[in-house]
Design an enzyme around this catalytic site. Structure first.
Site, PDB file in Angstrom:
ATOM      1  N   CYS A 147       0.827  -1.211   0.000  1.00  0.00           N
ATOM      2  CA  CYS A 147       0.000   0.000   0.000  1.00  0.00           C
ATOM      3  C   CYS A 147       0.860   1.260   0.000  1.00  0.00           C
ATOM      4  O   CYS A 147       1.423   1.630   1.035  1.00  0.00           O
ATOM      5  CB  CYS A 147      -0.921  -0.024   1.219  1.00  0.00           C
ATOM      6  SG  CYS A 147      -1.911   1.477   1.398  1.00  0.00           S
ATOM      7  N   CYS A 150      -0.339   4.080   2.271  1.00  0.00           N
ATOM      8  CA  CYS A 150      -0.029   3.846   3.682  1.00  0.00           C
ATOM      9  C   CYS A 150       1.459   4.064   3.967  1.00  0.00           C
ATOM     10  O   CYS A 150       1.823   4.672   4.969  1.00  0.00           O
ATOM     11  CB  CYS A 150      -0.369   2.406   4.085  1.00  0.00           C
ATOM     12  SG  CYS A 150      -1.904   1.783   3.429  1.00  0.00           S
ATOM     13  N   ASP A 151       2.308   3.558   3.105  1.00  0.00           N
ATOM     14  CA  ASP A 151       3.725   3.447   3.455  1.00  0.00           C
ATOM     15  C   ASP A 151       4.674   4.303   2.626  1.00  0.00           C
ATOM     16  O   ASP A 151       5.871   4.367   2.932  1.00  0.00           O
ATOM     17  CB  ASP A 151       4.168   1.973   3.328  1.00  0.00           C
ATOM     18  CG  ASP A 151       3.384   1.074   4.276  1.00  0.00           C
ATOM     19  OD1 ASP A 151       2.956   1.567   5.327  1.00  0.00           O
ATOM     20  OD2 ASP A 151       3.212  -0.113   3.962  1.00  0.00           O
TER      21      ASP A 151
END
Ligand code: NAP
Length: 322
Positions: A147, A150-151
């Site tokens: 993701c 997200c990251d």
């Protein structure tokens, strides 16, 4: 797990959607039963996909970030505090044509159902398809990610590889160019599957490079990713690409097998819901990634879990039985 009495609400799944639905329905005194799943594999387990991440920095309310597993432990505790009952079992069969709805667990699919319920909230999530490489699971959250939203932030000025050739891979790669020093897309063919517009954007972006006709054969690194091993599928040549991160973007699979033939699904297998979280079956509501292949965020899943709880509550009130 009480078998005899019919429940008001059963929730299948214990990611942010399921547990938010549990908090809301528990606070509405509906005594929800959460069937949270079983820790059977790295991609399908109680707590959902956040159990596979490390730091979450974009969930509102945590100015210094929170570890994904901690966030899920806290959501679970919050739901239990208000009276949600959580069982570590996997639903093996549902019969939505019965009234009340019937659910079997523990690989059983016949005989008396293990639980019956007036309403059902489906929050079984989705899983990222993985490459199943020897060191992929070990380095998940340590340079391997599924993701970018997200990251990506953790890869500022780093060298990043993305594997896949579809819209997801290109979308992830384009997003990652905001952070990374370089982004290399590794694809197993010479042609991308992604839409033309995404291809054009990726080809135009100076930070993006392509490695064609190649597969990743392993992820390298002890504590963190420091490279990927590649094999050219045409020449058979083996090589190593030095990178700090590998984003696996080869597609997602919604966990909808239980509902095949019973709930409407789109062409990708995601549940169809709406208006709100209602499915076409009365009393059955869908929330979180199982019905969303677009946003896929913890906060959007939690938001739709709240919606499902309110929808279920109103449905039960309309039955005049609560
Ligand atoms: P996808 O279209 O199925 O693409 C998956 C890609 O991963 C393909 O290029 C495939 O290679 C590759 N792949 C699959 N298994 C692999 C493996 N084991 N090793 C190496 N490569 C592998 O999946 P997606 O990109 O997640 O897209 C899913 C759907 O959502 C599509 O309909 C897409 O259009 C849509 N979507 C749209 C957007 C957007 O419009 N912004 C964004 C994301 C997704 P091959 O090409 O060789 O099969």
């Amino acid at each position: 797990m009480e078998a005899v009495t019919t429940r008001d609400v059963v929730i299948l799944g214990s990611g942010p959607a399921g547990l938010t639905a549990a908090v809301y329905t528990a606070r509405a005194n509906l005594r929800p039963l959460v069937v949270e799943g079983e820790p059977s594999s790295t991609s399908d387990q109680p707590g959902g996909q956040l159990m596979l991440t490390t730091e979450v920095e974009n969930y509102p309310g945590f100015p210094t970030g929170v570890q994904g597993p901690q966030l899920m432990t806290d959501m679970r505790e919050q739901a239990e505090r208000f009276g949600a009952e959580i069982v570590t079992k996997k639903a093996s069969r549902v019969d939505l044509s019965r009234s009340p709805i019937a659910i079997w667990v523990d690989d059983r699919d016949g005989g008396e159902p293990d639980v019956t319920t007036r309403s059902l909230i489906v929050a079984t999530g989705a899983r990222s398809l993985m490459l199943n490489l020897p060191n992929e699971a070990r380095l998940l959250g340590r340079g391997v990610s599924t993701c970018a939203t997200c990251d990506g932030f953790f890869f500022k000025d780093r060298r990043i590889a993305v594997v896949g050739g579809g819209d997801s891979a290109l979308e992830e790669a384009l997003f990652l160019t905001k952070f990374g020093e370089s982004v290399t897309i590794i694809h197993r063919r010479k042609e991308l599957r992604a839409s033309k517009i995404m291809q054009d954007r990726a080809f135009k972006n100076e930070k993006i490079a392509f490695v064609w006709d190649s597969v990743v054969t392993d992820v390298l690194g002890d504590d963190r990713v420091n490279g990927v091993a590649l094999r050219d599928v045409v020449t058979g040549n083996e090589s190593v690409l030095a990178v700090d991160g590998l984003f696996v973007a080869i597609g997602h699979e919604p966990n909808t097998g239980l509902f095949r033939g019973q709930l409407e699904m789109d062409e990708l297998g995601y549940l169809k819901a709406g208006p709100g979280t209602a499915t076409a079956v009365a009393g059955v509501f869908a929330c979180g990634d199982v019905q969303d292949h677009v946003y896929r965020q913890a906060v959007t899943a939690a938001g739709s879990g709240c919606m499902a709880a309110i929808d279920a509550e109103r449905y039960l009130a309309s039955l005049g039985e609560t």
